[in-house]
Design a protein around this motif. Structure first.
Motif, PDB file in Angstrom:
ATOM      1  N   MET A 133       0.830  -1.197   0.000  1.00  0.00           N
ATOM      2  CA  MET A 133       0.000   0.000   0.000  1.00  0.00           C
ATOM      3  C   MET A 133       0.873   1.257   0.000  1.00  0.00           C
ATOM      4  N   ALA A 134       1.989   1.207   0.736  1.00  0.00           N
ATOM      5  CA  ALA A 134       2.890   2.364   0.755  1.00  0.00           C
ATOM      6  C   ALA A 134       3.524   2.583  -0.606  1.00  0.00           C
ATOM      7  N   ARG A 135       3.946   1.507  -1.272  1.00  0.00           N
ATOM      8  CA  ARG A 135       4.507   1.644  -2.613  1.00  0.00           C
ATOM      9  C   ARG A 135       3.470   2.180  -3.586  1.00  0.00           C
ATOM     10  N   THR A 147      19.270  18.227  -3.310  1.00  0.00           N
ATOM     11  CA  THR A 147      19.159  17.582  -2.005  1.00  0.00           C
ATOM     12  C   THR A 147      18.430  16.254  -2.116  1.00  0.00           C
ATOM     13  N   ARG A 148      17.310  16.219  -2.814  1.00  0.00           N
ATOM     14  CA  ARG A 148      16.567  14.964  -3.001  1.00  0.00           C
ATOM     15  C   ARG A 148      17.422  13.936  -3.728  1.00  0.00           C
ATOM     16  N   ARG A 149      18.140  14.388  -4.738  1.00  0.00           N
ATOM     17  CA  ARG A 149      18.979  13.463  -5.507  1.00  0.00           C
ATOM     18  C   ARG A 149      20.117  12.904  -4.647  1.00  0.00           C
ATOM     19  N   ARG A 150      20.638  13.755  -3.753  1.00  0.00           N
ATOM     20  CA  ARG A 150      21.744  13.303  -2.916  1.00  0.00           C
ATOM     21  C   ARG A 150      21.272  12.344  -1.829  1.00  0.00           C
ATOM     22  N   LEU A 151      20.083  12.582  -1.286  1.00  0.00           N
ATOM     23  CA  LEU A 151      19.617  11.796  -0.153  1.00  0.00           C
ATOM     24  C   LEU A 151      18.839  10.562  -0.562  1.00  0.00           C
ATOM     25  N   ARG A 152      18.217  10.585  -1.730  1.00  0.00           N
ATOM     26  CA  ARG A 152      17.482   9.412  -2.174  1.00  0.00           C
ATOM     27  C   ARG A 152      18.449   8.279  -2.486  1.00  0.00           C
ATOM     28  N   SER A 153      18.153   7.094  -1.983  1.00  0.00           N
ATOM     29  CA  SER A 153      19.012   5.942  -2.245  1.00  0.00           C
ATOM     30  C   SER A 153      18.859   5.496  -3.697  1.00  0.00           C
ATOM     31  N   VAL A 154      19.977   5.209  -4.323  1.00  0.00           N
ATOM     32  CA  VAL A 154      19.990   4.754  -5.711  1.00  0.00           C
ATOM     33  C   VAL A 154      19.949   3.231  -5.725  1.00  0.00           C
ATOM     34  N   PRO A 155      18.998   2.610  -6.419  1.00  0.00           N
ATOM     35  CA  PRO A 155      18.952   1.146  -6.455  1.00  0.00           C
ATOM     36  C   PRO A 155      20.257   0.563  -7.002  1.00  0.00           C
ATOM     37  N   LEU A 156      20.720  -0.469  -6.355  1.00  0.00           N
ATOM     38  CA  LEU A 156      21.982  -1.075  -6.754  1.00  0.00           C
ATOM     39  C   LEU A 156      21.904  -1.717  -8.135  1.00  0.00           C
ATOM     40  N   TRP A 157      20.702  -2.087  -8.563  1.00  0.00           N
ATOM     41  CA  TRP A 157      20.560  -2.816  -9.815  1.00  0.00           C
ATOM     42  C   TRP A 157      20.446  -1.891 -11.035  1.00  0.00           C
ATOM     43  N   ASP A 182       6.777   5.379   3.658  1.00  0.00           N
ATOM     44  CA  ASP A 182       7.517   5.497   2.411  1.00  0.00           C
ATOM     45  C   ASP A 182       8.358   4.245   2.200  1.00  0.00           C
ATOM     46  N   PRO A 183       8.279   3.591   1.028  1.00  0.00           N
ATOM     47  CA  PRO A 183       9.116   2.397   0.804  1.00  0.00           C
ATOM     48  C   PRO A 183      10.600   2.675   0.940  1.00  0.00           C
ATOM     49  N   ALA A 184      11.040   3.913   0.691  1.00  0.00           N
ATOM     50  CA  ALA A 184      12.456   4.234   0.835  1.00  0.00           C
ATOM     51  C   ALA A 184      12.891   4.270   2.289  1.00  0.00           C
ATOM     52  N   GLY A 185      11.962   4.333   3.226  1.00  0.00           N
ATOM     53  CA  GLY A 185      12.276   4.421   4.640  1.00  0.00           C
ATOM     54  C   GLY A 185      11.379   5.431   5.317  1.00  0.00           C
ATOM     55  N   GLN A 186      11.438   5.464   6.638  1.00  0.00           N
ATOM     56  CA  GLN A 186      10.577   6.350   7.407  1.00  0.00           C
ATOM     57  C   GLN A 186      11.370   7.332   8.262  1.00  0.00           C
ATOM     58  N   VAL A 187      12.655   7.480   7.971  1.00  0.00           N
ATOM     59  CA  VAL A 187      13.477   8.461   8.673  1.00  0.00           C
ATOM     60  C   VAL A 187      13.448   9.762   7.874  1.00  0.00           C
ATOM     61  N   LEU A 188      13.044  10.841   8.505  1.00  0.00           N
ATOM     62  CA  LEU A 188      12.979  12.134   7.829  1.00  0.00           C
ATOM     63  C   LEU A 188      14.395  12.657   7.597  1.00  0.00           C
ATOM     64  N   LEU A 189      14.719  12.921   6.335  1.00  0.00           N
ATOM     65  CA  LEU A 189      16.072  13.337   5.972  1.00  0.00           C
ATOM     66  C   LEU A 189      16.170  14.820   5.629  1.00  0.00           C
ATOM     67  N   PHE A 208      12.234  11.185   2.737  1.00  0.00           N
ATOM     68  CA  PHE A 208      12.387  10.106   3.702  1.00  0.00           C
ATOM     69  C   PHE A 208      13.425   9.109   3.195  1.00  0.00           C
ATOM     70  N   GLY A 209      14.039   8.417   4.133  1.00  0.00           N
ATOM     71  CA  GLY A 209      15.012   7.385   3.810  1.00  0.00           C
ATOM     72  C   GLY A 209      15.066   6.363   4.926  1.00  0.00           C
ATOM     73  N   ASP A 210      15.957   5.389   4.771  1.00  0.00           N
ATOM     74  CA  ASP A 210      16.041   4.340   5.780  1.00  0.00           C
ATOM     75  C   ASP A 210      17.075   4.634   6.858  1.00  0.00           C
ATOM     76  N   THR A 211      18.030   5.542   6.585  1.00  0.00           N
ATOM     77  CA  THR A 211      19.078   5.838   7.553  1.00  0.00           C
ATOM     78  C   THR A 211      19.436   7.313   7.470  1.00  0.00           C
ATOM     79  N   HIS A 212      19.649   7.924   8.639  1.00  0.00           N
ATOM     80  CA  HIS A 212      20.101   9.307   8.690  1.00  0.00           C
ATOM     81  C   HIS A 212      21.605   9.320   8.436  1.00  0.00           C
ATOM     82  N   SER A 213      22.004   9.312   7.177  1.00  0.00           N
ATOM     83  CA  SER A 213      23.409   9.165   6.801  1.00  0.00           C
ATOM     84  C   SER A 213      24.174  10.461   7.050  1.00  0.00           C
ATOM     85  N   PRO A 214      25.518  10.397   7.141  1.00  0.00           N
ATOM     86  CA  PRO A 214      26.312  11.589   7.446  1.00  0.00           C
ATOM     87  C   PRO A 214      26.139  12.732   6.455  1.00  0.00           C
TER      88      PRO A 214
END
Length: 737
Positions: A218-220, A283-293, A518-525, A580-586
């Motif tokens: 449903m989130a996706r 900012t969105r491009r930098r923080l959004r995770s890029v699929p490995l595939w 959010d499928p990308a994660g629920q941590v506000l970035l 949103f993302g899965d980890t609050h990265s540096p």
């Protein structure tokens, strides 16, 4: 053009369909122009048909035209009358346009022509235009008429199975809320397969039945709705407004409703708004995770296409009787390509192993916050992509050589394969260097610190001077979320009826929650504060952002509190201002970089690792970031960032707390860490202005109290009180010397 018209339209008997389409489209555009002229009160334009005061809607004229045309077509069905058929088809198209233009009136049995429900009439016309156009192009639902009728029982059974399958796919597609995909899929059946396989729309019956217990799906679905469907819906509404006029507007009011003055848009120039939009996109491009595939798939498909193209090129370049006619040359080339393919698949496995090793080491020995840095590394993705692309290219060329018996050597393909092999060698060297860099904790700490410095400079672009106020500038709005403002949210309480109220008893405002995770994660970035402020001014409301950057937001938790009229508020616009993302990265914010460095120190001080030297190394970079922040971060919390957007970004004391407090509690009896921590605090006292000293002195006092409690021996007590940048560089400490 004439020849095409004769062959494609007249020769196929589709001229009446074309006349019907033109008459339908022309009538609809004319009647919409007419009603808009009448609505605007143009004097010279004929008004409504009202004999005796009775308003006759044009749906009545449409019904009469459709009845006359239908009866005429039925009566002339057995005669060859092409001119009459075209005339009657045009009359039928005219009547159908008049009827469908008031489809909402017929459906609701009341005059909703200019109401919000009136959009349904335009939707019905769009559907009719699409269907008639597909028929004019020669397409038929499910290809009816393309099946031969003089075949055996098995062929009839197979045709029945195909039609039933297509009907089932149509039903599934429609149940998933994809009306247009199902409609066009009636004529182009591959769209039915795509519509039936893809996710349902969140409000469709399929989602209510199948996704109720599957929140991830449903989130996706909701994310896809917001990302892809919402812009299309807005474009459709704009087209409806352009063609059919404004809906939901009371035409009886002479003066339009005055819009809320947008002072923010007047204050900010268009150039600055473009700059803010570009920064937010970055900012969105930098923080959004890029699929490995993604990169491997693109490179692999490109290599396959290139191989198929070069097979034809080699046949043209080499030709019959080329090199290696005896077969020895082609055999050697096939052997070499097979060796390349085998080596590349081995290197691909090595990349996966290296990635797994790096992520395990980073999570176990350093911090879970550094895992996204390793996973999003470009070297990893491009190494996998280049290795797999070389493997696929070499494999396709080798298979082509095995299938051909001419014995020709594909010179161009072999040269390209060798070039890809050399490129793979370079990528392998880069991969080895990257893995060695990851497995070196010191180098990885420096990378985290570099990401942190970049985040500080983005968040606070100006140093604090007499000309520049200490309050954060616009750049901070991108990477640090404003917290709930104290002045705006004084003494919230809950009344007996369950509604949240403010201290004075007035309603606290409407809460906009996180509807789906959010499928990308629920941590506000990140939060786009500038756009939220403009939206608040445009809507005439006050908006408070509830969570802070780095916070995990549960599904259903509040995102915004809106105070003011909600008629113009679009919650989807506000949600798109969050990342949103899965980890609050540096790389997300200065606080995230400090947290990552503190995590490394805590992991090093754990009994399982017990490496105080690494903790001391992490404090080297923590001190460096704090020194940089001391010149830029605000001393006291700002009450609000704008007049209509409430919030308070992190302050100097918040950063000191993030960097020091957890390690101060966890350091225990480690003299090395205590001395290094004291050196950080005393060093900041020497370099920072006096306004920043109170939180530093408070930590030094707390550190002294902890040392007195945990160090019963006088020697250890004296050693722990010495600030030393090297930890245990000497008894007196490096600063004292």
């Amino acid at each position: 053009m004439t020849q095409w018209f004769d062959d494609a339209i007249i020769g196929t008997g589709r001229l009446p369909l074309l006349v019907l389409f033109v008459a339908f489209l022309g009538t609809f555009l004319f009647i919409r122009l007419s009603v808009r002229m009448i609505r605007a009160g143009v004097r010279w334009w004929p008004g409504n048909v009202t004999p005796g005061g009775l308003h006759i809607h044009h749906v009545v004229f449409g019904l009469v035209a459709m009845l006359v045309a239908g009866m005429g077509l039925i009566a002339l069905a057995s005669f060859e009358t092409p001119v009459a058929n075209c005339v009657l088809a045009g009359l039928f198209g005219t009547g159908a346009a008049l009827v469908l233009d008031e489809f909402a009136l017929v459906l609701y049995l009341k005059d909703v022509y200019w109401a919000e429900q009136g959009r349904l009439s335009v939707d019905a016309v769009f559907v009719a235009v699409a269907v008639i156009a597909l028929f004019v192009l020669g397409l038929r639902p499910y290809g009816v008429g393309d099946y031969e009728q003089d075949r055996g029982a098995a062929a009839y059974a197979w045709t029945t199975v195909i039609l039933l399958t297509l009907l089932a796919l149509t039903a599934v597609t429609m149940l998933k809320g994809k009306f247009w995909t199902g409609l066009v899929g009636l004529f182009v059946w591959p769209l039915l397969v795509i519509g039936a396989i893809r996710l349902s729309r969140p409000g469709a019956p399929w989602a209510r039945w199948r996704y109720a217990r599957r929140p991830a799906r449903m989130a996706r679905a909701q994310q896809r709705e917001d990302r892809f469907r919402a812009p299309v819906a807005r474009a459709k509404v704009a087209l409806q407004e352009a063609v059919g006029g404004g809906f939901g507007i009371d035409s009886s009011s002479a003066a339009p409703t005055p819009a809320v003055p947008d002072t923010a848009d007047a204050a900010v120039s268009r150039v600055q708004r473009l700059v803010n939009a570009f920064e937010w996109w970055q900012t969105r491009r930098r923080l959004r995770s890029v699929p490995l595939w993604r990169v491997p798939v693109v490179l692999t498909v490109g290599a396959a296409v290139l191989a198929l193209v070069l097979v034809g090129v080699d046949e043209t370049v080499v030709g019959p009787g080329g090199a290696g006619v005896d077969g020895s040359g082609s055999s050697a080339a096939a052997t070499m390509l097979s060796v390349i393919a085998g080596g590349m698949i081995t290197l691909g496995g090595l990349v996966f192993t290296a990635l797994t090793l790096a992520m395990q080491f980073g999570a176990a020995q350093l911090s879970v916050r550094v895992v996204p840095m390793l996973q999003q590394g470009r070297i990893i993705r491009w190494s996998i992509g280049v290795f797999l692309a070389t493997f696929v290219f070499a494999l396709i060329i080798a298979l082509d050589l095995a299938a051909e018996s001419s014995g020709d050597v594909p010179l161009v393909s072999v040269v390209v394969a060798m070039a890809l092999t050399l490129l793979s060698t370079g990528m392998f060297i880069a991969l080895v260097a990257r893995v060695a860099h990851v497995l070196n904790p010191t180098r990885l700490l420096s990378e985290v610190a570099r990401e942190g410095r970049a985040a500080v400079l983005r968040t606070y672009p100006h140093e604090k001077t007499a000309a520049v106020p200490s309050a954060p500038g616009p750049a901070e709005a991108v990477d640090d979320t404003p917290a709930v403002d104290d002045a705006a949210d004084d003494a919230h309480s809950v009344r007996d009826d369950g509604r949240e109220t403010e201290g004075d008893g007035e309603p606290a405002g409407a809460v906009i929650p996180l509807r789906h995770a959010d499928p990308a994660g629920q941590v506000l970035l990140a939060v786009h504060v500038e756009r939220i402020a403009r939206l608040a001014t445009r809507w005439g409301v006050r908006i408070t952002v509830d969570p802070v950057v780095g916070q995990f937001v549960s599904a259903g938790a509040p995102l915004f509190v809106v105070r003011g009229p909600m008629a113009r508020v679009r919650p989807d616009f506000l949600v798109r201002c969050l990342v949103f993302g899965d980890t609050h990265s540096p790389s997300a914010s200065p606080a995230a970089a400090l947290q990552a460095l503190v995590d490394v120190a805590l992991k090093a001080l754990s009994p399982a690792v017990n490496d105080p030297s690494r903790a001391v190394q992490s404090f080297d970079y923590i001190e460096d970031l704090l020194v940089l922040l001391s010149r830029r971060a605000a001393v006291a919390p700002a009450r609000t960032t704008t007049g209509r957007l409430h919030g308070s970004p992190l302050t100097w004391e918040d950063y000191v707390s993030v960097a020091v407090d957890e390690v101060r509690h966890f350091s225990g009896e480690s003299l090395m860490v205590l001395r290094r921590l004291r050196a950080v605090l005393t060093g900041l006292l020497e370099t920072c202005p006096a306004s920043l000293h109170p939180p530093l002195r408070a930590r030094i006092d707390a550190l002294d109290a902890a040392v007195r409690r945990t160090m019963p021996d006088e020697l250890d007590l004296n050693l722990a009180r010495v600030p030393d940048p090297l930890g245990l560089g000497s008894r007196r400490g490096a600063r004292s010397r």
